[in-house]
Scaffold this active site. Structure first.
Site, PDB file in Angstrom:
ATOM      1  N   LYS A   1       0.836  -1.204   0.000  1.00  0.00           N
ATOM      2  CA  LYS A   1       0.000   0.000   0.000  1.00  0.00           C
ATOM      3  C   LYS A   1       0.870   1.252   0.000  1.00  0.00           C
ATOM      4  O   LYS A   1       0.556   2.241  -0.659  1.00  0.00           O
ATOM      5  CB  LYS A   1      -0.936   0.014   1.218  1.00  0.00           C
ATOM      6  CG  LYS A   1      -2.099  -0.959   1.096  1.00  0.00           C
ATOM      7  CD  LYS A   1      -3.209  -0.370   0.239  1.00  0.00           C
ATOM      8  CE  LYS A   1      -4.452  -1.220   0.175  1.00  0.00           C
ATOM      9  NZ  LYS A   1      -4.415  -2.345  -0.728  1.00  0.00           N
TER      10      LYS A   1
ATOM     11  N   LYS B   1      -9.233 -16.570 -12.283  1.00  0.00           N
ATOM     12  CA  LYS B   1     -10.054 -16.220 -11.133  1.00  0.00           C
ATOM     13  C   LYS B   1     -10.970 -15.044 -11.443  1.00  0.00           C
ATOM     14  O   LYS B   1     -10.542 -14.061 -12.049  1.00  0.00           O
ATOM     15  CB  LYS B   1      -9.111 -15.851  -9.981  1.00  0.00           C
ATOM     16  CG  LYS B   1      -9.786 -15.842  -8.651  1.00  0.00           C
ATOM     17  CD  LYS B   1      -8.780 -15.662  -7.530  1.00  0.00           C
ATOM     18  CE  LYS B   1      -9.524 -15.366  -6.242  1.00  0.00           C
ATOM     19  NZ  LYS B   1      -8.836 -14.430  -5.384  1.00  0.00           N
TER      20      LYS B   1
ATOM     21  N   LYS C   1     -12.878  -8.525  -9.222  1.00  0.00           N
ATOM     22  CA  LYS C   1     -13.340  -7.195  -9.596  1.00  0.00           C
ATOM     23  C   LYS C   1     -12.283  -6.433 -10.398  1.00  0.00           C
ATOM     24  O   LYS C   1     -12.590  -5.769 -11.377  1.00  0.00           O
ATOM     25  CB  LYS C   1     -13.701  -6.418  -8.325  1.00  0.00           C
ATOM     26  CG  LYS C   1     -14.463  -5.151  -8.568  1.00  0.00           C
ATOM     27  CD  LYS C   1     -14.861  -4.519  -7.248  1.00  0.00           C
ATOM     28  CE  LYS C   1     -13.671  -3.948  -6.492  1.00  0.00           C
ATOM     29  NZ  LYS C   1     -13.435  -2.540  -6.687  1.00  0.00           N
TER      30      LYS C   1
END
Ligand code: TRP
Length: 328
Positions: free
Chosen positions: A111, A194, A197
């Protein structure tokens, strides 16, 4: 009964990958364990300091989880920010965790790389908030994906360290609870392994039949089988995985035989998949619409969930304050 707690990241609408992965496992677990689920809206501030509409997105998630079969009578579901007790425990845990070990968490490093201008303290202490989420209920099990492994290790460290510092056996060390083999891995429609989103290859539980059919018909294939009984390339294997998820074993066998004798027409296969997926999604979608229209009910579920969670957290905190030595 063993306690299970899990947080739901408020990111977008549920797709079939979520449904056959985490959500169905949650629904199954509510009969076997004392479950509590919550929407982690505080955590989302670490990356989205100014969310669009916090309350609306919480209602959306609630509606979708209820539509999938979470029964709030069995498994209270609450919104993280409604339970302020969590913050006190978060503070105590932060006092015992070291900068170095928090900095070493991979998700933090990732992050920090993704948002170099906003490497905030919340991001760094994401694992201690997560520990407070779970340990405030002294829960034993946490159903999470593999990506949460390190956060779970930090959670156990929080528990262990607290117990060691104060010489108590108070917090359990919560175990990861992988939906693992039982959960189905839903492939992507674009030939990727897979449904997710971020890759934009999803069928959402909110999609209507037309949308689902269109998406399935567009799924990636190849030129077709040429040799009898040849192994299936990945994109075709993916379609058969959809078939195994959505259709009956007979139907699967029917198309499998067609593959093996080279008579399979992908259009027919896709039509079957689209039809059978619609059968699964349509009733859920109807329920999502019903729940979404009933904001009063959704707010009541969240309010009652928060009451249960606050009672459970207060009890833990009372003991924690006593253990540390604060005034009763
Ligand atoms: N970190 C989890 C995720 O990204 C969400 C979460 C927050 C969570 N608090 C939790 C999960 C507590 C389990 C328990 O999916």
């Amino acid at each position: 009964m063993e306690k299970v707690v899990s947080g739901i990241r408020p990111t977008g609408n549920l797709h079939l990958g979520n449904y056959f992965g985490a959500v169905k496992s949650f629904v199954a677990m509510q009969d076997q364990y004392q479950c509590m689920f919550f929407i982690a809206d505080w955590h989302s501030l670490t990356t989205h300091p100014k969310p669009e509409n916090i309350q609306a997105s919480a209602r959306t998630i609630l509606a979708e989880y209820l539509a999938c079969g979470i029964d709030p009578q069995k498994a209270p579901i609450y919104i993280q920010s409604d339970v302020k007790e969590t913050l006190e425990l978060y503070l105590y845990f932060n006092m015992n965790m070291y900068l170095g070990e928090l900095e070493r968490v991979t998700t933090f490093k990732e992050k920090a790389r993704q948002q170099p201008d906003n490497v905030n303290a919340g991001l760094l202490t994401y694992p201690t908030l997560m520990a407070a989420d779970v340990l405030q209920h002294r829960a034993h099990k946490v159903p999470v994906g593999k990506d949460q492994e390190q956060n779970m290790e930090m959670m156990r460290k929080c528990a262990r360290r607290f117990n060691n510092i104060y010489g108590v056996e108070f917090f359990p060390e919560p175990q990861n609870f992988y939906f693992g083999e039982k959960a189905l891995k839903v492939p992507g429609l674009d030939g990727s392994g897979k449904m997710g989103k971020s890759t934009g290859n999803c069928i959402y539980l909110r999609d209507d039949e037309k949308t689902i059919t269109k998406k399935v018909m567009k799924a990636v294939t190849d030129a077709g089988p040429t040799e009898p009984n040849s192994p299936k390339p990945e994109v075709i294997e993916n379609l058969f995985t959809f078939l195994s998820i959505a259709s009956t074993p007979d139907t699967y066998q029917y198309f499998d035989e067609q593959w093996n004798n080279c008579t399979l027409r992908y259009g027919d296969l896709k039509k079957q998949i689209a039809h059978d997926l619609c059968e699964i999604v349509a009733p859920i979608r109807a329920k999502i619409e019903d729940y979404s229209a009933n904001t009063e009910l959704l707010d009541k579920v969240a309010r009652e969930g928060a009451e249960v969670a606050r009672a459970s957290a207060s009890e833990t905190l009372k003991a924690v304050r006593e253990i540390i030595g604060f005034r009763k």
